[in-house]
Design a protein around this motif. Structure first.
Motif, mmCIF file in Angstrom:
data_model
loop_
_atom_site.group_PDB
_atom_site.id
_atom_site.type_symbol
_atom_site.label_atom_id
_atom_site.label_comp_id
_atom_site.label_asym_id
_atom_site.label_seq_id
_atom_site.Cartn_x
_atom_site.Cartn_y
_atom_site.Cartn_z
ATOM 1 N N ASP A 161 15.957 20.248 -19.372
ATOM 2 C CA ASP A 161 15.094 20.192 -18.193
ATOM 3 C C ASP A 161 15.169 21.547 -17.495
ATOM 4 O O ASP A 161 16.125 22.298 -17.678
ATOM 5 N N LEU A 162 14.148 21.809 -16.686
ATOM 6 C CA LEU A 162 14.100 23.072 -15.954
ATOM 7 C C LEU A 162 14.903 23.012 -14.660
ATOM 8 O O LEU A 162 15.363 24.038 -14.153
ATOM 9 N N SER A 163 15.046 21.806 -14.119
ATOM 10 C CA SER A 163 15.606 21.645 -12.771
ATOM 11 C C SER A 163 17.117 21.412 -12.807
ATOM 12 O O SER A 163 17.596 20.466 -13.444
ATOM 13 N N GLU B 258 5.984 25.845 -12.030
ATOM 14 C CA GLU B 258 7.294 25.906 -12.694
ATOM 15 C C GLU B 258 8.383 26.257 -11.664
ATOM 16 O O GLU B 258 9.463 25.679 -11.649
ATOM 17 N N TYR C 90 9.013 11.941 -21.898
ATOM 18 C CA TYR C 90 8.461 10.915 -21.017
ATOM 19 C C TYR C 90 8.072 11.519 -19.675
ATOM 20 O O TYR C 90 8.893 12.179 -19.017
ATOM 21 N N ASN C 91 6.843 11.278 -19.288
ATOM 22 C CA ASN C 91 6.357 11.597 -17.928
ATOM 23 C C ASN C 91 6.525 13.068 -17.557
ATOM 24 O O ASN C 91 6.782 13.376 -16.383
ATOM 25 N N TRP D 263 9.344 23.207 -9.492
ATOM 26 C CA TRP D 263 10.268 22.245 -10.112
ATOM 27 C C TRP D 263 11.672 22.832 -10.219
ATOM 28 O O TRP D 263 12.663 22.120 -10.180
ATOM 29 N N TYR E 296 11.985 11.069 -6.955
ATOM 30 C CA TYR E 296 11.338 10.511 -8.159
ATOM 31 C C TYR E 296 12.380 9.815 -9.031
ATOM 32 O O TYR E 296 12.195 8.689 -9.491
ATOM 33 N N GLY F 70 14.804 14.873 -16.966
ATOM 34 C CA GLY F 70 14.895 14.428 -15.579
ATOM 35 C C GLY F 70 16.328 14.020 -15.271
ATOM 36 O O GLY F 70 17.291 14.670 -15.689
ATOM 37 N N MET G 20 17.915 17.958 -11.418
ATOM 38 C CA MET G 20 17.737 16.875 -12.391
ATOM 39 C C MET G 20 18.863 16.900 -13.433
ATOM 40 O O MET G 20 19.389 15.851 -13.814
ATOM 41 N N ALA H 40 9.846 24.163 -20.806
ATOM 42 C CA ALA H 40 9.239 23.448 -21.928
ATOM 43 C C ALA H 40 8.464 24.368 -22.870
ATOM 44 O O ALA H 40 8.323 24.060 -24.054
ATOM 45 N N PRO I 68 11.177 16.511 -20.745
ATOM 46 C CA PRO I 68 12.217 16.847 -19.789
ATOM 47 C C PRO I 68 13.049 15.587 -19.533
ATOM 48 O O PRO I 68 12.509 14.506 -19.329
HETATM 49 C C1 LIG Z 1 8.345 13.317 -13.555
HETATM 50 S S1 LIG Z 1 9.856 13.985 -14.133
HETATM 51 C C2 LIG Z 1 10.133 13.085 -15.645
HETATM 52 C C3 LIG Z 1 11.568 13.104 -16.072
HETATM 53 C C4 LIG Z 1 12.018 11.999 -17.039
HETATM 54 N N1 LIG Z 1 11.549 12.226 -18.385
HETATM 55 C C5 LIG Z 1 11.601 10.643 -16.542
HETATM 56 O O1 LIG Z 1 10.781 9.972 -17.186
HETATM 57 O O2 LIG Z 1 12.108 10.246 -15.484
HETATM 58 C C6 LIG Z 1 9.323 15.564 -14.690
HETATM 59 C C7 LIG Z 1 10.455 16.471 -15.090
HETATM 60 O O3 LIG Z 1 9.911 17.657 -15.653
HETATM 61 C C8 LIG Z 1 10.774 18.735 -15.329
HETATM 62 N N2 LIG Z 1 9.980 19.952 -15.483
HETATM 63 C C9 LIG Z 1 8.944 20.367 -14.721
HETATM 64 N N3 LIG Z 1 8.420 21.493 -15.228
HETATM 65 C C10 LIG Z 1 9.139 21.800 -16.329
HETATM 66 C C11 LIG Z 1 9.065 22.834 -17.303
HETATM 67 N N4 LIG Z 1 8.128 23.777 -17.232
HETATM 68 N N5 LIG Z 1 9.958 22.828 -18.318
HETATM 69 C C12 LIG Z 1 10.909 21.857 -18.409
HETATM 70 N N6 LIG Z 1 11.028 20.853 -17.530
HETATM 71 C C13 LIG Z 1 10.145 20.818 -16.499
HETATM 72 C C14 LIG Z 1 11.188 18.431 -13.909
HETATM 73 O O4 LIG Z 1 12.340 19.129 -13.529
HETATM 74 C C15 LIG Z 1 11.372 16.927 -13.951
HETATM 75 O O5 LIG Z 1 12.691 16.597 -14.291
#
Ligand SMILES: C[S@@+](CC[C@H](N)C(=O)[O-])C[C@H]1O[C@@H](n2cnc3c(N)ncnc32)[C@H](O)[C@@H]1O
Length: 216
Positions: A84-86, A4, A127-128, A7, A17, A64, A89, A111, A62
């Motif tokens: 989102d956490l970032s 966490e 998504y993802n 990110w 990404y 993103g 992003m 999340a 998230p």
């Molecule tokens: C692979 S990206 C996917 C983002 C977007 N949904 C897409 O399809 O492009 C993963 C996302 O998860 C966010 N993330 C990672 N850990 C998280 C958490 N614990 N809570 C919320 N968001 C998180 C990251 O900041 C990143 O934006």
């Protein structure tokens, strides 16, 4: 460093990404080479949001850099919240919403601790993301909590069990701190069901699983 925290603080990996996923042809190549999946399904899935009735509340978690915003029609009358956490992003997502002229609300949140009351949303799209979270089961439970009865969760995630090469890649991304615990198709189904989502559907294309469920 915990996943966490990575990110939250990383800049380059999230931006790289997001650059790829925002360019469909690059994403298609990456999806095919890395995960053996056809990412056209992802861009088709985004358009589902446009079918919701005006006034619907949507959580994109998230979000993103906001790749799913391309499926949000400007005049749809949705209450769209992107979380989102970032901060990196969220900055990219804000710019994407402004570019598209979309009135999206942004929230920085983890999340598994969503700052919304129960029953706040008609749809949650994820998504993802699950494979990047430290505890995907509790993230699914949180998303289910903030859905109203009859609301739908839709999403995609990388899963284990697609083949030795993809499982090795998953382990690599986990070791290098981009992925958390990616589950199998059976795990994703179990996460949906334990979160109280019914009509759970999970299908796999290469190492990407597509899932949906409806809140009881
Ligand atoms: C692979 S990206 C996917 C983002 C977007 N949904 C897409 O399809 O492009 C993963 C996302 O998860 C966010 N993330 C990672 N850990 C998280 C958490 N614990 N809570 C919320 N968001 C998180 C990251 O900041 C990143 O934006």
């Amino acid at each position: 460093m915990e996943i966490e925290q990575r990110w939250k603080t990383r800049r380059l990996v999230p931006a790289a990404y997001d650059f790829v996923v925002e360019h469909e042809r690059l994403a298609r190549l990456g999806g095919r080479l890395l995960w053996g999946t056809d990412t056209r399904a992802l861009y088709d899935a985004f358009t589902e949001t446009g079918r919701l009735p005006a006034g619907s509340a949507v959580l994109d978690l998230p979000c993103g850099g906001g790749v799913a915003f391309r499926g949000v029609p400007r005049a749809a009358g949705l209450r769209y919240v992107a979380a989102d956490l970032s901060a990196v992003m969220l900055g990219r997502a804000r710019a994407e919403a402004a570019r598209r002229g979309l009135p999206i609300a942004f929230v920085r949140a983890s999340a598994d601790r969503l700052p919304f009351p129960a029953g706040s949303f008609d749809r949650c799209v994820t998504y993802n993301g699950l494979h990047c979270f430290p505890d995907p089961a509790s993230a699914v439970a949180e998303m289910a909590r903030v859905l109203r009865a009859g609301g739908t969760l839709l999403g995609s995630t990388v899963v284990s069990g697609a083949g030795a090469r993809q499982d090795a890649l998953l382990a690599f991304f986990r070791r290098t701190g981009s992925f958390g615990r990616a589950g199998s198709v059976a795990d994703v189904r179990a996460w949906l069901e334990s979160a109280g989502l019914e009509r759970a559907e999970v299908t796999r294309s290469g190492a990407l699983a597509w899932f949906s469920g409806v809140k009881r």
